[in-house]
Design a protein around this motif. Structure first.
Motif, PDB file in Angstrom:
ATOM      1  N   LYS A 260      31.110  57.071  34.995  1.00  0.00           N
ATOM      2  CA  LYS A 260      31.477  56.442  36.257  1.00  0.00           C
ATOM      3  C   LYS A 260      31.877  57.503  37.285  1.00  0.00           C
ATOM      4  N   ASP A 262      34.412  58.376  40.325  1.00  0.00           N
ATOM      5  CA  ASP A 262      35.687  57.966  40.912  1.00  0.00           C
ATOM      6  C   ASP A 262      35.545  57.859  42.426  1.00  0.00           C
ATOM      7  N   LEU A 282      28.738  48.109  40.605  1.00  0.00           N
ATOM      8  CA  LEU A 282      30.173  48.033  40.353  1.00  0.00           C
ATOM      9  C   LEU A 282      30.547  48.721  39.042  1.00  0.00           C
ATOM     10  N   LYS A 286      34.280  53.788  39.618  1.00  0.00           N
ATOM     11  CA  LYS A 286      35.654  53.463  39.268  1.00  0.00           C
ATOM     12  C   LYS A 286      36.431  53.441  40.570  1.00  0.00           C
ATOM     13  N   CYS A 287      36.730  52.247  41.035  1.00  0.00           N
ATOM     14  CA  CYS A 287      37.314  52.090  42.360  1.00  0.00           C
ATOM     15  C   CYS A 287      38.253  50.899  42.362  1.00  0.00           C
ATOM     16  N   SER A 288      39.346  51.019  43.093  1.00  0.00           N
ATOM     17  CA  SER A 288      40.315  49.921  43.194  1.00  0.00           C
ATOM     18  C   SER A 288      40.404  49.338  44.596  1.00  0.00           C
ATOM     19  N   TYR A 290      38.424  48.046  48.094  1.00  0.00           N
ATOM     20  CA  TYR A 290      37.146  47.592  48.645  1.00  0.00           C
ATOM     21  C   TYR A 290      37.388  46.997  50.028  1.00  0.00           C
ATOM     22  N   ILE A 310      33.546  41.800  42.115  1.00  0.00           N
ATOM     23  CA  ILE A 310      34.428  42.944  42.389  1.00  0.00           C
ATOM     24  C   ILE A 310      35.743  42.790  41.634  1.00  0.00           C
ATOM     25  N   THR A 313      35.118  43.102  37.717  1.00  0.00           N
ATOM     26  CA  THR A 313      34.655  44.413  37.250  1.00  0.00           C
ATOM     27  C   THR A 313      35.698  45.490  37.472  1.00  0.00           C
ATOM     28  N   SER A 314      36.371  45.455  38.608  1.00  0.00           N
ATOM     29  CA  SER A 314      37.340  46.509  38.932  1.00  0.00           C
ATOM     30  C   SER A 314      38.643  46.355  38.172  1.00  0.00           C
ATOM     31  N   THR A 318      43.117  45.743  41.690  1.00  0.00           N
ATOM     32  CA  THR A 318      42.103  45.781  42.745  1.00  0.00           C
ATOM     33  C   THR A 318      42.692  45.317  44.075  1.00  0.00           C
ATOM     34  N   TYR A 343      45.002  40.882  41.425  1.00  0.00           N
ATOM     35  CA  TYR A 343      44.455  41.669  42.530  1.00  0.00           C
ATOM     36  C   TYR A 343      45.277  41.361  43.774  1.00  0.00           C
TER      37      TYR A 343
END
Length: 359
Positions: A260, A262, A282, A286-288, A290, A310, A313-314, A318, A343
């Protein structure tokens, strides 16, 4: 420091970026939203000291009116009131450049700069795709173009490819001819409207929506979108434009084949439509955080299946960030949903300010 402002660009994108160290600020403008966004951009420019009205880069990702119209209005003024180091935009002549077989009428098309943005760029003698030797902004091999801007921001190009630009040409010619214009610059193209997805008082079933089948966008204009990964001071931002997710996955796999990537922030492609943020994309990052840019009018973005993918998956923590609070996105701020799926949803304080993010 990277400071991003997602302007209230109606149903489009307009992203003002500042980066640098202390008082030394560099600027990028990505897209210009719809026509009315021009006034917001101009106000921000005029708030700067005259000697500081300078952009390292302006980008028009593609020709849909919710990305091009605001900048077009800005550049059509006689006195710009600002300077630009380079302007990234694939005009009609760049579609012709990447053709493998040249149409017998291409000479006529290339000889006439009939569309307004091309005219404005030429009128003001702005550097046009200078970072690409004045040729098309494209990914043409497994070696991704990397441009380091003054001040140290590095942009790695992810989209489009020559094939995706070539696919746009027939639609471009058709739309410009229909409007009694001469191909040679960008038409202001209406997107095809997606079917509305309304819920009334129903609460979205995030688990079920995240599992629905994904079907990729096939709009030629969106496929031609410029997208890139921006890195500065150990921070990374994925600017997707309206690009196809399969193209983004392909080029992100070139950067990191086996793991992944970052990402500190992702600008979700095509305002979180149902067809531009795939499960594969997604899973690749690796992302928090959006950010979704749209007021929800016209095309009723964001779509619930995309937001659900989103969130699932996150995972925990998130953050969904919106540059408007609208009837199409306010449901994601319900405490029952946020608590159940761990989230957060962040909205601007007013509907006229957009949202500012500092990394």
């Amino acid at each position: 420091m990277i400071k991003l402002k997602f302007l209230p660009a109606r149903f489009g994108d307009c992203i003002w970026i500042e980066y640098g160290d202390g008082e030394d600020r560099n600027r990028i403008l990505i897209d210009g939203g719809t026509a009315g966004t021009r006034h917001d951009i101009k106000e921000m420019i005029e708030s700067l000291p005259e000697e500081d009205r300078y952009f390292e880069l302006m980008v028009v990702t593609h020709i849909d009116k919710d990305h091009i119209a605001g900048i077009l209005g800005l550049l059509e003024e006689n006195d710009l009131g600002f300077k630009v180091r380079d302007f990234w935009y694939n005009g009609f002549k760049h579609l012709t450049e990447v053709e493998e077989v040249v149409d017998e009428n291409d000479e006529d098309f290339g000889a006439k700069q009939g569309e307004h943005l091309t005219q404005a760029i030429l009128k003001h003698e702005i550097s046009w795709n200078g970072d690409f030797n004045n040729k098309a902004v494209v990914v043409d091999s497994d070696i991704l173009p990397k441009i380091t801007l003054p001040g140290g921001m590095q942009l790695t190009l992810l989209s489009p490819t020559p094939v995706l630009l070539k696919d746009l040409k027939p639609k471009w010619v058709k739309e410009v001819t229909k409007a009694n214009m001469v191909p040679g610059g960008p038409p202001i193209v209406e997107e095809e409207e997606e079917e509305d997805e309304t819920f009334g008082e129903a609460i979205p079933d995030i688990n079920a929506l995240a599992q629905t089948s994904f079907h990729e966008d096939h709009s030629e204009a969106n496929g031609s979108s410029i997208a890139f990964l921006a890195t500065f001071n150990a921070k990374s931002i994925l600017f997707c434009g309206d690009a196809f997710p399969s193209q983004l996955v392909k080029t992100l796999n070139i950067i990191e084949p086996d793991r992944k990537i970052d990402i500190d922030l992702m600008k979700v492609s095509h305002h979180a439509s149902s067809h531009n943020t795939s499960p594969e994309l997604l899973e690749k990052i690796k992302c928090s955080n959006y950010i979704i840019s749209t007021n929800g009018s016209t095309f009723k973005h964001p779509k619930a299946d995309t937001i659900s993918r989103i969130i699932k998956t996150s995972g925990a923590g998130t953050q969904l960030l919106f540059n408007y609070k609208s009837s199409t996105n306010e449901i994601w701020g319900l405490n029952s949903l946020k608590n159940a799926h761990n989230y957060d949803a962040i909205y601007p304080e007013t509907g006229i300010d957009g949202i500012e993010i500092v990394l």
